[in-house]
Design a protein around this motif. Structure first.
Motif, PDB file in Angstrom:
ATOM      1  N   UNK A  29    -104.186 103.625  13.288  1.00  0.00           N
ATOM      2  CA  UNK A  29    -104.809 103.995  14.686  1.00  0.00           C
ATOM      3  C   UNK A  29    -105.511 102.718  15.427  1.00  0.00           C
ATOM      4  N   UNK A  30    -105.430 101.497  14.636  1.00  0.00           N
ATOM      5  CA  UNK A  30    -106.031 100.432  15.245  1.00  0.00           C
ATOM      6  C   UNK A  30    -105.025  99.365  15.617  1.00  0.00           C
ATOM      7  N   UNK A  31    -105.070  98.656  16.669  1.00  0.00           N
ATOM      8  CA  UNK A  31    -104.240  97.627  17.045  1.00  0.00           C
ATOM      9  C   UNK A  31    -104.647  96.404  16.627  1.00  0.00           C
ATOM     10  N   UNK A  32    -103.615  95.717  15.913  1.00  0.00           N
ATOM     11  CA  UNK A  32    -104.239  94.359  15.204  1.00  0.00           C
ATOM     12  C   UNK A  32    -102.983  93.280  15.788  1.00  0.00           C
ATOM     13  N   UNK A  33    -103.603  92.418  15.649  1.00  0.00           N
ATOM     14  CA  UNK A  33    -102.717  91.282  16.105  1.00  0.00           C
ATOM     15  C   UNK A  33    -103.165  89.747  15.285  1.00  0.00           C
ATOM     16  N   UNK A  34    -102.190  89.075  15.243  1.00  0.00           N
ATOM     17  CA  UNK A  34    -102.061  87.999  14.430  1.00  0.00           C
ATOM     18  C   UNK A  34    -101.500  86.656  15.149  1.00  0.00           C
ATOM     19  N   UNK A  35    -102.107  85.525  15.595  1.00  0.00           N
ATOM     20  CA  UNK A  35    -101.456  84.616  16.392  1.00  0.00           C
ATOM     21  C   UNK A  35    -101.628  83.181  15.704  1.00  0.00           C
ATOM     22  N   UNK A  36    -100.762  82.318  16.386  1.00  0.00           N
ATOM     23  CA  UNK A  36    -100.826  80.860  15.700  1.00  0.00           C
ATOM     24  C   UNK A  36    -100.051  79.951  16.655  1.00  0.00           C
ATOM     25  N   UNK A  37    -100.372  78.771  16.581  1.00  0.00           N
ATOM     26  CA  UNK A  37     -99.414  77.841  17.520  1.00  0.00           C
ATOM     27  C   UNK A  37     -98.322  77.128  16.479  1.00  0.00           C
ATOM     28  N   UNK A  38     -97.270  76.611  16.804  1.00  0.00           N
ATOM     29  CA  UNK A  38     -96.312  75.992  16.120  1.00  0.00           C
ATOM     30  C   UNK A  38     -95.550  75.069  16.745  1.00  0.00           C
ATOM     31  N   UNK A  39     -94.914  74.326  15.815  1.00  0.00           N
ATOM     32  CA  UNK A  39     -94.111  73.394  16.440  1.00  0.00           C
ATOM     33  C   UNK A  39     -92.962  73.234  15.481  1.00  0.00           C
ATOM     34  N   UNK A  40     -92.046  72.396  16.406  1.00  0.00           N
ATOM     35  CA  UNK A  40     -90.591  72.469  15.804  1.00  0.00           C
ATOM     36  C   UNK A  40     -90.612  71.168  15.008  1.00  0.00           C
ATOM     37  N   UNK A  41     -90.697  71.024  13.845  1.00  0.00           N
ATOM     38  CA  UNK A  41     -90.427  69.979  12.782  1.00  0.00           C
ATOM     39  C   UNK A  41     -89.207  68.971  13.146  1.00  0.00           C
ATOM     40  N   UNK A  42     -88.305  69.720  13.078  1.00  0.00           N
ATOM     41  CA  UNK A  42     -86.770  69.228  13.489  1.00  0.00           C
ATOM     42  C   UNK A  42     -86.255  70.219  14.037  1.00  0.00           C
ATOM     43  N   UNK A  43     -85.083  70.122  14.892  1.00  0.00           N
ATOM     44  CA  UNK A  43     -84.509  71.093  15.703  1.00  0.00           C
ATOM     45  C   UNK A  43     -84.022  72.453  14.862  1.00  0.00           C
ATOM     46  N   UNK A  44     -84.741  73.472  15.171  1.00  0.00           N
ATOM     47  CA  UNK A  44     -84.432  74.696  14.476  1.00  0.00           C
ATOM     48  C   UNK A  44     -85.311  74.946  13.139  1.00  0.00           C
ATOM     49  N   UNK A  45     -86.352  74.100  13.188  1.00  0.00           N
ATOM     50  CA  UNK A  45     -87.238  74.153  11.760  1.00  0.00           C
ATOM     51  C   UNK A  45     -88.698  74.271  12.224  1.00  0.00           C
ATOM     52  N   UNK A  46     -89.372  75.202  12.221  1.00  0.00           N
ATOM     53  CA  UNK A  46     -90.606  75.544  12.595  1.00  0.00           C
ATOM     54  C   UNK A  46     -91.683  75.735  11.741  1.00  0.00           C
ATOM     55  N   UNK A  47     -92.999  75.265  11.965  1.00  0.00           N
ATOM     56  CA  UNK A  47     -93.989  75.420  11.065  1.00  0.00           C
ATOM     57  C   UNK A  47     -95.200  75.693  12.096  1.00  0.00           C
ATOM     58  N   UNK A  48     -96.313  76.212  11.238  1.00  0.00           N
ATOM     59  CA  UNK A  48     -97.466  76.408  11.922  1.00  0.00           C
ATOM     60  C   UNK A  48     -98.139  74.947  12.360  1.00  0.00           C
ATOM     61  N   UNK A  49     -98.705  74.937  13.522  1.00  0.00           N
ATOM     62  CA  UNK A  49     -99.314  73.696  13.954  1.00  0.00           C
ATOM     63  C   UNK A  49    -100.294  73.146  13.090  1.00  0.00           C
ATOM     64  N   UNK A  50    -101.164  74.384  12.930  1.00  0.00           N
ATOM     65  CA  UNK A  50    -102.515  74.102  12.217  1.00  0.00           C
ATOM     66  C   UNK A  50    -102.446  75.163  11.139  1.00  0.00           C
ATOM     67  N   UNK A  51    -102.153  75.126   9.972  1.00  0.00           N
ATOM     68  CA  UNK A  51    -102.317  76.355   8.825  1.00  0.00           C
ATOM     69  C   UNK A  51    -103.708  76.784   9.014  1.00  0.00           C
ATOM     70  N   UNK A  52    -104.620  75.859   9.185  1.00  0.00           N
ATOM     71  CA  UNK A  52    -105.988  76.511   8.966  1.00  0.00           C
ATOM     72  C   UNK A  52    -106.663  77.469  10.287  1.00  0.00           C
ATOM     73  N   UNK A  53    -105.826  77.342  11.200  1.00  0.00           N
ATOM     74  CA  UNK A  53    -105.940  78.099  12.511  1.00  0.00           C
ATOM     75  C   UNK A  53    -104.912  79.313  12.871  1.00  0.00           C
ATOM     76  N   UNK A  54    -105.206  80.519  12.238  1.00  0.00           N
ATOM     77  CA  UNK A  54    -104.550  81.664  12.580  1.00  0.00           C
ATOM     78  C   UNK A  54    -105.456  82.602  13.168  1.00  0.00           C
TER      79      UNK A  54
END
Length: 142
Positions: A29-54
Motif C-alpha cells: 500500500x506504499x509507493x516506493x521508488x529507486x533511482x540512479x544515474x547511469x552511463x553507457x560504458x560502451x555502446x549497449x553496456x550500461x552501469x551505475x554512474x555512482x554506485x554509492x548514490x542510489x
C-alpha cells in the motif's frame, strides 16, 4: 520505470549516452521508488554512474528487522538496481533514439495563413449580441 537520456555525451565519448532511471512500485500500500544515474560504458553496456548514490525511499532491514547501517543500505540499494531489468529497457530506448537521430530531418512545415479572427465575445455572460450584418433565416425562408 522512467528513464531520461541526457542529450549531451560525456567529453570524448560522442556516441555514448548517460542519464537517469527511476523505478516506482507499490509495496504493502506504499509507493516506493529507486533511482540512479547511469552511463553507457560502451555502446549497449550500461552501469551505475555512482554506485554509492542510489536514491530511494526504501528502508532496508536486517534479519532482526532493525534498520541497516548506511554502508549495508547502499549495498542493498545496489542489489535492487542490479536486479531490475533496466539495462535491457535502456538498450531498446537508445536504439530507438539513435535510429531517430540517424533518420533525415522531417521537412519544414509550410507557412499557413491564419483564418480571420472570430467575432468578439458577448458583452456579458448570459446575453448574446448578433454581430453587425449577421441575419438569421426567417421562418418564411425555410
Amino acid at each position: 520505470m522512467q528513464s531520461s537520456v541526457n542529450p549531451h555525451a560525456p567529453a570524448g565519448r560522442e556516441a555514448l549516452r548517460h542519464g537517469d532511471t527511476v523505478w516506482v512500485g507499490q509495496m504493502g500500500g506504499t509507493i516506493v521508488g529507486v533511482g540512479w544515474e547511469w552511463i553507457e560504458l560502451r555502446r549497449g553496456v550500461f552501469m551505475l554512474k555512482d554506485p554509492n548514490y542510489v536514491a530511494t525511499n526504501l528502508q532496508f532491514l536486517d534479519h532482526a528487522l532493525a534498520p541497516l547501517n548506511d554502508l549495508d543500505a547502499i549495498v542493498s540499494a545496489n542489489r535492487v538496481a542490479h536486479a531490475l531489468p533496466w539495462q535491457a529497457t535502456l538498450t531498446q530506448v537508445l536504439a530507438a533514439t539513435r535510429t531517430a537521430e540517424a533518420a533525415p530531418a522531417p521537412p519544414a512545415p509550410t507557412p499557413r495563413t491564419r483564418p480571420a479572427a472570430p467575432p468578439p465575445l458577448p458583452a456579458r455572460a448570459g446575453t448574446f449580441q448578433r454581430p453587425p450584418g449577421a441575419g438569421w433565416p426567417s421562418a418564411a425562408a425555410a
